[in-house]
Design a protein around this motif. Sequence first.
Motif, mmCIF file in Angstrom:
data_model
loop_
_atom_site.group_PDB
_atom_site.id
_atom_site.type_symbol
_atom_site.label_atom_id
_atom_site.label_comp_id
_atom_site.label_asym_id
_atom_site.label_seq_id
_atom_site.Cartn_x
_atom_site.Cartn_y
_atom_site.Cartn_z
ATOM 1 N N ILE A 195 3.286 -6.180 11.101
ATOM 2 C CA ILE A 195 2.617 -5.185 11.950
ATOM 3 C C ILE A 195 1.133 -5.214 11.620
ATOM 4 O O ILE A 195 0.734 -5.168 10.466
ATOM 5 C CB ILE A 195 3.185 -3.765 11.758
ATOM 6 C CG1 ILE A 195 2.406 -2.751 12.623
ATOM 7 C CG2 ILE A 195 3.182 -3.300 10.289
ATOM 8 C CD1 ILE A 195 3.185 -2.176 13.730
ATOM 9 N N GLU A 240 2.223 2.576 15.212
ATOM 10 C CA GLU A 240 2.842 1.565 14.333
ATOM 11 C C GLU A 240 4.244 2.007 13.937
ATOM 12 O O GLU A 240 5.174 1.194 13.873
ATOM 13 C CB GLU A 240 2.008 1.376 13.066
ATOM 14 C CG GLU A 240 0.661 0.735 13.293
ATOM 15 C CD GLU A 240 -0.094 0.567 12.002
ATOM 16 O OE1 GLU A 240 0.532 0.227 10.983
ATOM 17 O OE2 GLU A 240 -1.328 0.751 12.006
ATOM 18 N N GLY A 248 0.817 -1.237 0.000
ATOM 19 C CA GLY A 248 0.000 0.000 0.000
ATOM 20 C C GLY A 248 0.833 1.262 0.000
ATOM 21 O O GLY A 248 1.830 1.362 -0.704
ATOM 22 N N ALA A 283 5.203 -4.892 5.987
ATOM 23 C CA ALA A 283 4.843 -3.516 6.363
ATOM 24 C C ALA A 283 3.667 -3.077 5.497
ATOM 25 O O ALA A 283 3.853 -2.475 4.441
ATOM 26 C CB ALA A 283 6.055 -2.611 6.161
ATOM 27 N N GLY A 343 2.845 2.552 2.184
ATOM 28 C CA GLY A 343 4.235 2.445 2.618
ATOM 29 C C GLY A 343 4.650 3.358 3.756
ATOM 30 O O GLY A 343 5.831 3.660 3.912
HETATM 31 C C1 GRF Z 1 -1.349 -0.098 8.249
HETATM 32 O O1 GRF Z 1 -2.496 0.100 9.041
HETATM 33 C C2 GRF Z 1 -0.665 -1.374 8.685
HETATM 34 O O2 GRF Z 1 -0.835 -1.676 10.041
HETATM 35 C C3 GRF Z 1 -1.369 -2.400 7.902
HETATM 36 O O3 GRF Z 1 -1.451 -1.797 6.606
HETATM 37 C C4 GRF Z 1 -1.753 -0.400 6.817
HETATM 38 C C5 GRF Z 1 -1.025 0.453 5.799
HETATM 39 O O4 GRF Z 1 0.333 0.401 6.070
HETATM 40 N N1 GRF Z 1 -0.676 -3.655 7.951
HETATM 41 P P1 GRF Z 1 1.389 1.269 5.172
HETATM 42 O O5 GRF Z 1 1.003 2.720 5.304
HETATM 43 O O6 GRF Z 1 1.274 0.789 3.741
HETATM 44 O O7 GRF Z 1 2.716 0.976 5.783
#
Ligand code: GRF
Length: 206
Positions: A108, A179, A13, A87, A15
């Motif tokens: 996470i 996070e 996503g 991530a 990131g």
């Molecule tokens: C975050 O809420 C993370 O906890 C979940 O994906 C979402 C987007 O994460 N696993 P990021 O902004 O792409 O790191």
Amino acid sequence: MKNIFKIAVLVSGGGTNLQSIIDSINSGYLNCSIEMVISDRKDIYALQRANNNNIKTYVLEKNIYKESISDEILKIVEGKVDLIVLAGWLSHLKGNLIDTFQNRIINIHPSLIPSFSGKGMYGIKVHEKAVEYGVKISGCTVHIVDSGMDTGPIILQRAVPVLTEDTAESLQKRVLVEEHVALPEAIKYFIENKIEIINRKVIINS
Ligand code: GRF
């Protein structure tokens, strides 16, 4: 000269968690290198963040690789990294990748596992369920990835209050801040070899 600790980061996503790792390396908080960023979809901002920081990227489109995505990732990372960091990664990993990197893959998740976790619980949906249920505390969890969905031993958690007026979006924003602290902290424990896992318990040695 001891080799620097090497990590692979898997993204799906925007990131922001990848960015928190990049920032933690640049600030000197994390003494490690991101050898590669692997994505299961193209045209996501996480790949832009990697390119902005000259980090090698691989795109393994989930609708092309389907069930073989775990084996494809293993080919890229085997023998190249010490730790795999999920991530914002959304595809289920299984098979040889999990066995080869046993206890060396972390994820996470944006809730206090086991609440609001498991199949179908990712992204904004997690916060929608938390707000709908009326919990007073939520947060995030960094855990070991096993062959299940969000079921591996818990490394660390950070809690946030859930306010009466919260929407899923306002709660997501509050959790995301935590996070970005939790994931680098967990990675630091691996770099410093402080993690000990006994059955389901993760002990962080001082
Ligand atoms: C975050 O809420 C993370 O906890 C979940 O994906 C979402 C987007 O994460 N696993 P990021 O902004 O792409 O790191």
